[in-house]
Design an enzyme around this catalytic site. Sequence first.
Site, mmCIF file in Angstrom:
data_model
loop_
_atom_site.group_PDB
_atom_site.id
_atom_site.type_symbol
_atom_site.label_atom_id
_atom_site.label_comp_id
_atom_site.label_asym_id
_atom_site.label_seq_id
_atom_site.Cartn_x
_atom_site.Cartn_y
_atom_site.Cartn_z
ATOM 1 C CD GLU B 55 105.547 40.158 7.183
ATOM 2 O OE1 GLU B 55 104.360 40.353 7.516
ATOM 3 O OE2 GLU B 55 105.871 39.744 6.051
ATOM 4 C CG ASN B 59 101.347 42.103 12.232
ATOM 5 O OD1 ASN B 59 100.650 41.965 11.229
ATOM 6 N ND2 ASN B 59 102.075 41.125 12.749
ATOM 7 N NE ARG B 113 97.483 41.205 7.250
ATOM 8 C CZ ARG B 113 98.510 41.742 6.656
ATOM 9 N NH1 ARG B 113 98.370 42.412 5.525
ATOM 10 N NH2 ARG B 113 99.713 41.627 7.146
HETATM 11 N N1 LIG Z 1 100.416 44.789 16.776
HETATM 12 C C1 LIG Z 1 99.349 43.955 16.929
HETATM 13 N N2 LIG Z 1 98.266 44.367 17.611
HETATM 14 C C2 LIG Z 1 97.198 43.546 17.754
HETATM 15 N N3 LIG Z 1 97.135 42.298 17.240
HETATM 16 C C3 LIG Z 1 98.189 41.840 16.548
HETATM 17 C C4 LIG Z 1 99.350 42.636 16.358
HETATM 18 N N4 LIG Z 1 100.227 41.909 15.629
HETATM 19 C C5 LIG Z 1 99.649 40.724 15.390
HETATM 20 N N5 LIG Z 1 98.423 40.661 15.950
HETATM 21 C C6 LIG Z 1 97.488 39.502 15.921
HETATM 22 O O1 LIG Z 1 98.230 38.347 15.557
HETATM 23 C C7 LIG Z 1 97.672 37.746 14.402
HETATM 24 C C8 LIG Z 1 98.752 37.076 13.579
HETATM 25 O O2 LIG Z 1 99.646 38.039 13.060
HETATM 26 P P1 LIG Z 1 100.488 37.690 11.786
HETATM 27 O O3 LIG Z 1 101.195 36.400 11.979
HETATM 28 O O4 LIG Z 1 101.355 38.861 11.477
HETATM 29 O O5 LIG Z 1 99.436 37.473 10.611
HETATM 30 P P2 LIG Z 1 98.476 38.519 9.848
HETATM 31 O O6 LIG Z 1 99.013 39.906 10.011
HETATM 32 O O7 LIG Z 1 98.535 38.060 8.439
HETATM 33 O O8 LIG Z 1 97.122 38.378 10.453
HETATM 34 C C9 LIG Z 1 96.954 38.862 13.694
HETATM 35 O O9 LIG Z 1 95.945 38.400 12.825
HETATM 36 C C10 LIG Z 1 96.395 39.662 14.872
HETATM 37 O O10 LIG Z 1 95.231 39.100 15.374
#
Ligand SMILES: Nc1ncnc2c1ncn2[C@@H]1O[C@H](COP(=O)(O)OP(=O)(O)O)[C@@H](O)[C@H]1O
Lengths: 157, 157, 114, 114
Positions: B55, B59, B113
Site C-alpha cells: 500500500e 501510494n 482507487r
Molecule cells: N505518498 C503519497 N503522496 C501523495 N499523496 C498521497 C500519498 N499517499 C496517499 N496520498 C493521498 O491519500 C489518499 C488516500 O490514500 P489511500 O488510503 O492509500 O487510498 P488510495 O491510494 O486508494 O487513493 C490518496 O488518494 C492520496 O490523495
Amino acid sequence: MIQGGIDMDKINEMRLRFLSKSSNESFARVTIAAFASQMDPTLGEISDIKTAISEAVTNAIIHGYEDKTGYVEVYAAIYPNKFVVEVSDEGVGIDDIEKARQPLYTSKPELERSGMGFTVMETFMDELKVISAINQGTKVRMVKYIRSSINKIGRSE
Amino acid sequence: MIQGGIDMDKINEMRLRFLSKSSNESFARVTIAAFASQMDPTLGEISDIKTAISEAVTNAIIHGYEDKTGYVEVYAAIYPNKFVVEVSDEGVGIDDIEKARQPLYTSKPELERSGMGFTVMETFMDELKVISAINQGTKVRMVKYIRSSINKIGRSE
Amino acid sequence: MQIAGKKINDILVVSLEGELDHHTAGEVREYIDNLLEDPTIRNLIIDMKKLKFMDSSGLGVLLGRYKIISRRGGELGVVGINTQIDRIFVVSGLYKIIKAYDDLKQALNDTGGY
Amino acid sequence: MQIAGKKINDILVVSLEGELDHHTAGEVREYIDNLLEDPTIRNLIIDMKKLKFMDSSGLGVLLGRYKIISRRGGELGVVGINTQIDRIFVVSGLYKIIKAYDDLKQALNDTGGY
Ligand SMILES: Nc1ncnc2c1ncn2[C@@H]1O[C@H](COP(=O)(O)OP(=O)(O)O)[C@@H](O)[C@H]1O
Ligand SMILES: Nc1ncnc2c1ncn2[C@@H]1O[C@H](COP(=O)(O)OP(=O)(O)O)[C@@H](O)[C@H]1O
C-alpha cells in the site's frame, strides 16, 4: 524527481544498504534475485547472479569489515540486455588486487576461506571490475548479459 | 564503520531505494518480507507486513510521483520485539493528512482507487504515522510487534 | 499475472493467477471489461484460487467490476480466496456486496439461481 | 540450515537442508567436526539433496573436512548436488578430490569398498 537523465538506456535501478551481518547474506541474494527477475532471466542466469552476489557480499562482511559493523551497499541496474550490479563497502580495502583475484588466494586461511570467491564471480558473470583502496573500501562491479530479456521487458512494464 | 550507536536495541537494518515504477511494487514486497523473515515471524505477520508495504509503496508511486519518475525509499529495522518500516517519497506531498487517512477517501477515483490504502496499513500494522508536506514528499512509518521473535533472534546470529 | 475467462450461460468466470496489485490491476481490468462488452453476461465470478496476493488496488478493480455488474442487475462472486485476501475483504467490508464461495461449482449453483 | 548425521560402519553420513553460505558454514563445520571426534569414522558422505544453495564459503567447509578425512586415509563423497552447486564444483575443481553420487545407496556402496 528525475526526468530522463544521461543513462537513457537504463530500465530500472535499485540501491540497497544493510549492516555487515552474516544473516544479511541470504537477504541480499533474495533481493537481487527478485530485482533481476524483472528481466525474465533463465533459472541458470538467476542462479549465477545469486552466487556472484553472495561472494561479493560475504567478502564485504568478512574481509571488508572484519569483526566490525559497517554498511554494505548493493546497487543494481537493468538495461535492455544486461544486468549490472555493484557491491561496495567502506572497509579495510585491498592492497594488491591482482593477487587477491588469483584462484585459491585468501588472506584468511584460518577461517577456512577457499580463496575462490573472485574466481566464482569472474566465471559466473560476464564482467568483473574491482576498485579498492587501503582503508577506503572496496567496490566490485559485475555485469551479466541476459539474452532473454530484450523483447520481454517492454511487455511487463 | 559503526561501533554501537545510540539505538543499542536495533538488531539489524536496511535501506532500499528504487525507481517509482509499478514493477517495483512486488519487488519491494519480496525484499521487505525477506528481511523481516529474520525475525521468524508467523506467516500471518509476514503477510500483514507485505500488504502494508504494498500500500505505502503504491501510494508513493501513483500519488507521490503521479506520472513522473522519482525514487522511493524503504527503510526497515529489526528490534527484539518489533519491526519498523518507513516508506518515503520526494513527491507532491499530502495537503490534509487527516482527510487522506479516512477510509474510502481517494483523490484519484478516476483511477479506480479504493481509498482503502491507509486503512489497510492501519489495520495490518500496530502503529502508523504519516509525515508529509506539499511538494516535499511523504514519509509513512509503520511498526509491527512480532511476538515470536524475542528468543529466536539471538539463535540465528 | 495470468488471466483466463469463460462464459457459462449468463455468467462470466474469470480465473486469476499471480498477484493483484497496482502493477497488474490494469491488465485484469482491461481483460474483464473487454469480455463484459458481451451484453448477455449478467453475472461475474472471479476465481482467486491461484491468486497469491491482493492489496487495495485489487479492491478498486473488484469495486469497479461490481458497479458494472450491478447496473445489469447481476451479482459478483469470488471463489477460493486465501487468508491474506480474506483480511483485505474483511477490512474493506467487501463481503457485504461480494459473495465468497469455497469452490466454483457452489458459486455457479448459487449465482443467478442455477 | 538443518543438519542431520548418522554413522554407518566407518562412514559418517551428514544431510544438509537449506543454504550453505558464510552465515551457516560455522554450524555445519562444528556439527561435522563434533561427530568426527569419533576415531572409528574413516569416510564422510555429505547428502546435499535438500541443499538449495552453496557458495565458496561452502567450498571452504568441504575442503576443511576433506583434509581431516584424507589424513585418516578415508574418502569424502557428496550426494545429490543441484545445478547451481555443480557449477561451483566445476569452477573450483572440487570433482578432482571429492566424488559425487546420484544417490546415497550408490555412495555407500562405493565408499570404503562396501
Ligand atoms: N505518498 C503519497 N503522496 C501523495 N499523496 C498521497 C500519498 N499517499 C496517499 N496520498 C493521498 O491519500 C489518499 C488516500 O490514500 P489511500 O488510503 O492509500 O487510498 P488510495 O491510494 O486508494 O487513493 C490518496 O488518494 C492520496 O490523495
Ligand atoms: N571487500 C573486500 N575487502 C577487503 N579485502 C577483500 C575484499 N574482498 C576480497 N578481499 C581480499 O581478497 C582475497 C580473495 O578473495 P576471494 O577470492 O573472495 O577469497 P576468500 O573470500 O575465500 O578469501 C580475500 O582473502 C581478501 O584478502
